[in-house]
Design a protein around this motif. Structure first.
Motif, short mmCIF file in Angstrom:
data_model
loop_
_atom_site.label_atom_id
_atom_site.label_comp_id
_atom_site.label_asym_id
_atom_site.label_seq_id
_atom_site.Cartn_x
_atom_site.Cartn_y
_atom_site.Cartn_z
N TYR A 16 50.32 50.46 21.00
CA TYR A 16 50.86 49.92 21.86
C TYR A 16 50.97 49.00 23.07
O TYR A 16 49.65 49.96 23.51
CB TYR A 16 52.42 50.67 21.67
N GLU A 17 49.92 47.85 23.33
CA GLU A 17 48.83 47.54 24.25
C GLU A 17 50.20 46.42 25.03
O GLU A 17 49.40 45.33 24.77
CB GLU A 17 48.15 46.94 23.08
N PRO A 18 50.27 46.91 25.99
CA PRO A 18 51.01 46.04 26.85
C PRO A 18 50.44 45.32 27.42
O PRO A 18 50.68 43.97 28.07
CB PRO A 18 51.70 46.96 27.81
N THR A 598 48.36 49.70 35.31
CA THR A 598 47.65 50.44 34.47
C THR A 598 48.72 51.07 32.52
O THR A 598 48.63 51.00 31.66
CB THR A 598 47.87 52.31 34.32
N TYR A 599 49.70 50.94 32.87
CA TYR A 599 50.82 51.62 31.97
C TYR A 599 51.86 49.66 31.22
O TYR A 599 52.12 50.30 30.93
CB TYR A 599 51.91 52.20 32.83
N GLY A 600 51.78 48.62 31.90
CA GLY A 600 52.62 47.46 31.66
C GLY A 600 53.73 47.44 32.67
O GLY A 600 54.16 48.78 32.79
N ALA A 601 54.25 46.66 32.38
CA ALA A 601 55.49 46.37 33.53
C ALA A 601 56.43 47.30 32.78
O ALA A 601 57.63 47.00 33.52
CB ALA A 601 56.02 44.35 33.56
N GLY A 624 56.72 61.55 35.65
CA GLY A 624 57.80 60.69 34.60
C GLY A 624 57.06 59.86 33.94
O GLY A 624 57.70 58.97 33.08
N VAL A 625 56.67 58.56 34.55
CA VAL A 625 55.73 57.58 34.23
C VAL A 625 55.53 57.81 32.95
O VAL A 625 55.45 57.20 31.90
CB VAL A 625 54.83 56.47 35.22
N GLU A 626 54.45 58.49 33.10
CA GLU A 626 53.56 58.98 31.52
C GLU A 626 54.55 59.38 30.78
O GLU A 626 54.74 58.70 29.26
CB GLU A 626 52.76 60.38 31.90
N GLY A 627 55.67 59.32 30.93
CA GLY A 627 56.67 60.05 29.86
C GLY A 627 57.26 58.44 29.04
O GLY A 627 57.99 58.41 28.45
N ALA A 628 57.49 57.71 30.23
CA ALA A 628 58.43 56.47 29.82
C ALA A 628 56.90 55.70 29.19
O ALA A 628 57.80 54.82 27.92
CB ALA A 628 58.41 55.71 30.97
N PHE A 629 55.22 56.10 29.47
CA PHE A 629 54.96 55.49 29.05
C PHE A 629 54.88 55.90 27.49
O PHE A 629 54.53 55.34 26.36
CB PHE A 629 53.19 55.59 29.31
N ARG A 630 55.34 57.33 26.95
CA ARG A 630 55.32 58.13 25.58
C ARG A 630 56.24 57.36 24.79
O ARG A 630 55.75 56.73 23.73
CB ARG A 630 54.75 59.28 26.18
N PHE A 631 56.86 57.78 25.67
CA PHE A 631 58.42 56.97 24.81
C PHE A 631 57.99 55.53 24.56
O PHE A 631 58.94 55.14 23.11
CB PHE A 631 59.73 57.17 25.79
N MET A 632 57.07 54.30 24.72
CA MET A 632 56.79 53.26 24.62
C MET A 632 56.27 53.16 23.45
O MET A 632 56.78 52.27 22.20
CB MET A 632 56.50 52.61 26.14
N LYS A 633 55.31 54.41 23.28
CA LYS A 633 54.47 54.12 22.17
C LYS A 633 55.57 55.04 20.59
O LYS A 633 54.79 54.68 19.90
CB LYS A 633 53.16 55.70 22.48
N ARG A 634 56.26 55.67 20.73
CA ARG A 634 56.96 55.99 20.12
C ARG A 634 57.62 55.24 19.65
O ARG A 634 58.12 54.93 18.40
CB ARG A 634 57.82 57.50 20.63
N LEU A 635 58.41 54.15 20.36
CA LEU A 635 59.13 52.93 19.48
C LEU A 635 58.67 52.26 18.88
O LEU A 635 58.79 51.85 18.00
CB LEU A 635 59.51 52.72 20.98
N TRP A 636 57.12 51.99 19.57
CA TRP A 636 56.17 51.06 18.71
C TRP A 636 56.07 51.59 17.58
O TRP A 636 56.18 50.53 16.70
CB TRP A 636 55.29 51.25 19.72
N LYS A 637 55.35 53.16 18.17
CA LYS A 637 55.14 53.55 16.18
C LYS A 637 56.53 53.17 15.76
O LYS A 637 55.88 53.81 14.68
CB LYS A 637 54.64 54.70 16.61
#
Length: 822
Positions: A16-18, A598-601, A624-637
RNA sequence: GCCGGGAUGGCGGAACUGGUAGACGCACCGGACUCAAAAUCCGGCGAGCUAAUCACUCGUGAGGGUUCGAUUCCCUCUCCCGGCACCA
């Protein structure tokens, strides 16, 4: 098309590369003009508006939160088939530009336009779906000329008028100050003692609309209760009359009152120590001089105000009652504030507790002029009678109620509005500017140098978005299509002034035939503030130093609870003083720009929407931001794995599903039903996101490579991507294509709940005994109460508690719960 | 002082109309993978009691009430936040 889809699939990024996909999505929207909207009478319109920012230089987190909420609603309503307008602009007149100019020597205009350019880039990088073709900047002549144009119409109509009024005058800056710019009696910038000055200035007759502005609040279900209450209190409080009393020996004494009905009950007047009348009387009276000096020494600290007793002295001056002609003694009193109103009050001891106590103390007359409307007699021998009632002892006004008396006196004194628009102006010294031609007769004329307050700009900008770029008119027929604003979103700090002025302005524009709407904003959402931890050190001497939370490490005990904090740079402890609004002074701000880098919009947007419901304050959390980013990665995966799983999925055959497939599909549609309700109706984006996360957790466990299993997964992921598209539009733009769609997700419709998928064969009913949970039974979905009762009473857990006891009552809540009372 | 809102695990929050309190996320703990770490994945996670992940008891700021059943409704109180404040 099919082969193109294959090609994209085969090259889908595993990671996942925002930073790659977000600019691509933004370029797509830009290139297709996705958010430029035109009036289309054949489609339902939706006008989604966020309060426009002051171009201070950079966006702050409050902006990001505000505009993310607006963008989610915009994109959601668009998917619901509405023709959605989301504009943006700049509230571009303000003191910071002047201050920056004075501090850095940058011309205010250049400073402002540079800021606008930068902030516009930031807004674009966050992916907000804005129709930039309607952009407005209030500092541009093509905007503010319409302020002036409307002002002239208001003059013609008598809504604006010129009148002498009392203002705060800063003798150093040579300017008028607003009340909030006067701090402890001194100008906020110059520090000079502020004077009261009588100067002629323009007034806008907002009080003429007060009743309407107040009454309409009852019919505004789309506004939060507390904002309506705040406006109600404000309007009610400021509704009053200005009345002039003649002073014996020349001059007048102007006062302001919210109780003109008690006018005949005036038995004395009271002025502030700083009032000119008091100053004049003190000139040859040492006792008065001493008293006035005492009053001024007491200052205005809160503690002093709380404990101060009400004291005063007669000035030996008398005013003449404008109705009765009676001589009224004028006193100087320490409770009258020069900084509020005219610095003088009419005192009605019978109907004001403070006046009452003062009169008692100094033996002044108490004259009752109001009695309860029910005919009873109020006793005023122990305290003042404060209620509205029927007038007595008031001559021709006897028998009137509060409103009738208000109107009668208002007519008598031709009451005037109380919203000053004036400010001081250095333009008055510029002859080149002053000399001009009268636009009507062509003769030499003097240019008006009074300027309007900046609140004027923000009072009608939403009309201009809807009539953008029209050189010939302030508003045009396009505004008829878009107005009123369907959803307005902004900070609670504007709950009173901006929103009230806008409502007033809309009424004025309606009276001038410029619009048909009465209220500008049908629905209002006031988003909460963005908070963060505050860390500081207080050196033995010198000022407190605040440290940015990003530079501080929290120390945890072995259970993970925080016990302290240290500065990463030196490892030494810092003190924590709780959480507070992100601000420069507390050094606890987080820069949106670095967050996006760092994390994307999408991660920034997801975190903001997930961490708290929109109306509540939002606590910043890097984890919490890290957690949101993790979710984005899981969604992508999840999408990546599904797509990698083989060629496109077979068509879904609803009749051929296994129980496990039916279960997961039911959960998919239950989730869809919930997020539709949460986003569309409740506006609780946090619970919608939580529901999708829950679904993703279930999907991760659903490992079914069969043809129908893949079809179920395909449908589930499509619903997830469509459902999250308003919140994380960039990722969903890419994922929608990965799922095999040639079209763009931005043009897709919101998915429909398959109600057939929601049907269950069996349901679980919770069984309580005397209100305590004791067991669970599974029954057929359509089971009647008798069946449930039989099953419940047979449950081992339940039996333990009811054995040998008579059943007094059996309560059954359909499909959910049974309670056995023994 | 007045008006409004709030108080739920270590934390942010959920419970939509009075019906399974603690969804979801964070933090933390344990495990897998790894030479190791990070990342990732799996599991646990209110308190008490217990050998125990059984069972039970307590538990949504405090106290009381209504109800078969209360985080939710009513009364009293404490604290916190916001607005207004000698406001005429």
């Amino acid at each position: 098309m099919q082969s193109a889809t294959r090609l994209i699939r085969s090259t889908m990024q595993e990671r996942y590369e925002p930073s790659v996909l977000e600019p691509q999505a933004q370029a797509f929207w830009d290139g297709n003009g996705s958010f430029a909207v035109a009036e289309d009478p054949s489609r339902p319109k939706y006008y989604c508006l966020c309060m426009f920012p002051y171009p201070s230089g950079r966006l702050h987190m409050g902006h990001v939160r505000n505009y993310t909420i607006g963008d989610v609603i915009t994109r959601y309503m668009r998917m619901q088939g509405y023709n959605v307008l989301q504009p943006m602009g700049w509230d571009a007149f303000g003191l910071p530009a002047e201050n920056a100019a004075m501090a850095n020597g940058v011309p205010p205009a250049k400073w402002t336009y540079d800021n606008i350019a930068y902030m516009k880039r930031q807004l674009k990088s966050l992916g907000f779906g804005i129709d930039w073709s309607r952009e407005v900047a209030t500092c541009k002549p093509d905007y503010y000329r319409w302020n002036q144009w409307l002002f002239l119409r208001m003059l013609e109509k008598g809504i604006a008028y010129r009148k002498t009024g009392t203002v705060n005058w800063d003798p150093v800056d040579q300017t008028v100050l607003a009340n909030e710019q006067v701090i402890d009696g001194r100008g906020w910038r110059s520090g000079a003692l502020v004077e009261k000055r009588e100067i002629p200035m323009y007034y806008l007759g907002i009080t003429k609309y007060a009743d309407d502005l107040l009454g309409a609040l009852d019919d505004m279900p789309g506004w939060p209760e507390r904002v309506r209450l705040m406006q109600e209190n404000w309007i009610g409080r400021s509704e009053g009359l200005e009345i002039e009393f003649d002073v014996e020996g020349g001059g007048t004494l102007g006062i302001y009152t919210t109780r003109p009905d008690t006018l005949l009950g005036v038995t004395y007047m009271a002025v502030a120590a700083e009032h000119p009348l008091a100053q004049r009387a003190a000139q040859d009276n040492p006792d008065l001089q001493q008293f006035i000096a005492e009053c001024q020494r007491n200052g205005v600290t809160e503690a002093a105000l709380e404990t101060m007793e009400k004291r005063g002295m007669p000035l030996g001056i008398h005013a003449i009652h404008p109705i009765s002609g009676e001589r009224i003694p004028v006193w100087v009193a320490n409770f009258v504030l020069m900084g509020y109103g005219t610095g003088a009050v009419m005192a009605v001891p019978a109907h004001d507790q403070r006046d009452y106590e003062f009169a008692r103390r100094y033996g002044l007359r108490i004259h009752q002029v109001v009695r309860p409307a029910d005919g009873s007699l109020a006793r005023i021998d122990e305290e003042a009678y404060l209620e509205h009632g029927t007038l007595i002892n008031s001559g021709q006004f006897d028998g009137l109620d509060f409103d009738e008396a208000f109107d009668a006196f208002a007519k008598l004194f031709e009451a005037q509005g109380r919203v000053p628009d004036g400010s001081g102006n250095p333009l008055g010294k510029d002859a080149k500017f002053l000399e001009c031609q009268c636009p009507k007769c062509g003769k030499p004329a003097r240019r008006e140098t009074d300027t309007m307050d900046t609140f004027v700009d923000s009072s009608w900008y939403y009309f201009r978005y809807a009539s953008a770029n029209n050189d010939g008119a302030m508003v045009d027929e396009r505004a008829r299509y878009w107005m009123p604003v369907d959803q307005y979103i902004g900070g609670i700090e504007h709950a009173i002034l901006h929103l009230l002025y806008s409502r007033f302005w809309t009424r004025v524009m309606r009276e001038l035939g410029l619009t048909q709407v009465e209220e500008p904003f049908a629905n209002l959402l006031t988003q909460g503030m963005v908070l963060n931890q505050i860390y500081f050190r207080k050196p033995a001497e010198g000022r407190i130093v605040y440290y940015n939370p990003a530079d501080v490490d929290v120390v945890l005990d072995d259970k993970g609870a925080p016990v302290g904090a240290v500065l990463r740079a030196d490892g030494q402890p810092v003190e924590a003083s709780g959480i507070g609004t992100m601000s420069k002074s507390k050094n606890n701000g987080v820069d949106p720009q670095s967050l996006v880098e760092t994390y994307g919009a999408d991660t920034a947007r997801l975190f903001m929407m997930f961490a708290a419901p929109p109306e509540q304050s939002l606590e910043w959390s890097d984890e919490g931001v890290e957690g949101a980013f993790r979710f984005m990665k899981r969604l992508w995966k999840a999408v990546h794995q599904h797509v990698q799983g083989g060629s496109s999925a077979a068509a879904l055959d609803r009749a051929a599903l296994s129980p496990a497939q039916r279960d997961i599909r039911r959960q998919v549609h239950e989730t869809l039903r919930k997020i539709t309700h949460d986003i569309g109706t409740r506006r609780t984006f946090n619970t919608a996101i939580a529901a999708v996360m829950e679904l993703m957790n279930a999907l991760a466990k659903f490992d079914d490579r069969s043809s129908q299993g893949r079809a179920v997964m395909q449908e589930a992921l499509e619903i997830v991507v469509l459902g999250l598209a308003p919140v994380v539009p960039h990722a969903c733009h890419a994922l929608w294509r990965e799922l095999g769609h040639a079209g763009a997700v931005i043009d897709e419709r919101w998915p429909q709940v398959d109600t057939a998928a929601l049907v269950r064969d069996a349901i679980e009913v919770v069984v309580q005994v005397n209100g305590k949970l004791r067991g669970r039974v599974t029954v057929a979905a359509g089971a009647d109460e008798a069946t449930v009762r039989e099953a419940a009473l047979a449950d081992v857990g339940v039996l333990r508690y009811i054995e040998g006891k008579p059943i007094r009552k059996f309560v059954y809540v359909r499909g959910k719960l049974a309670n056995v009372v023994v």
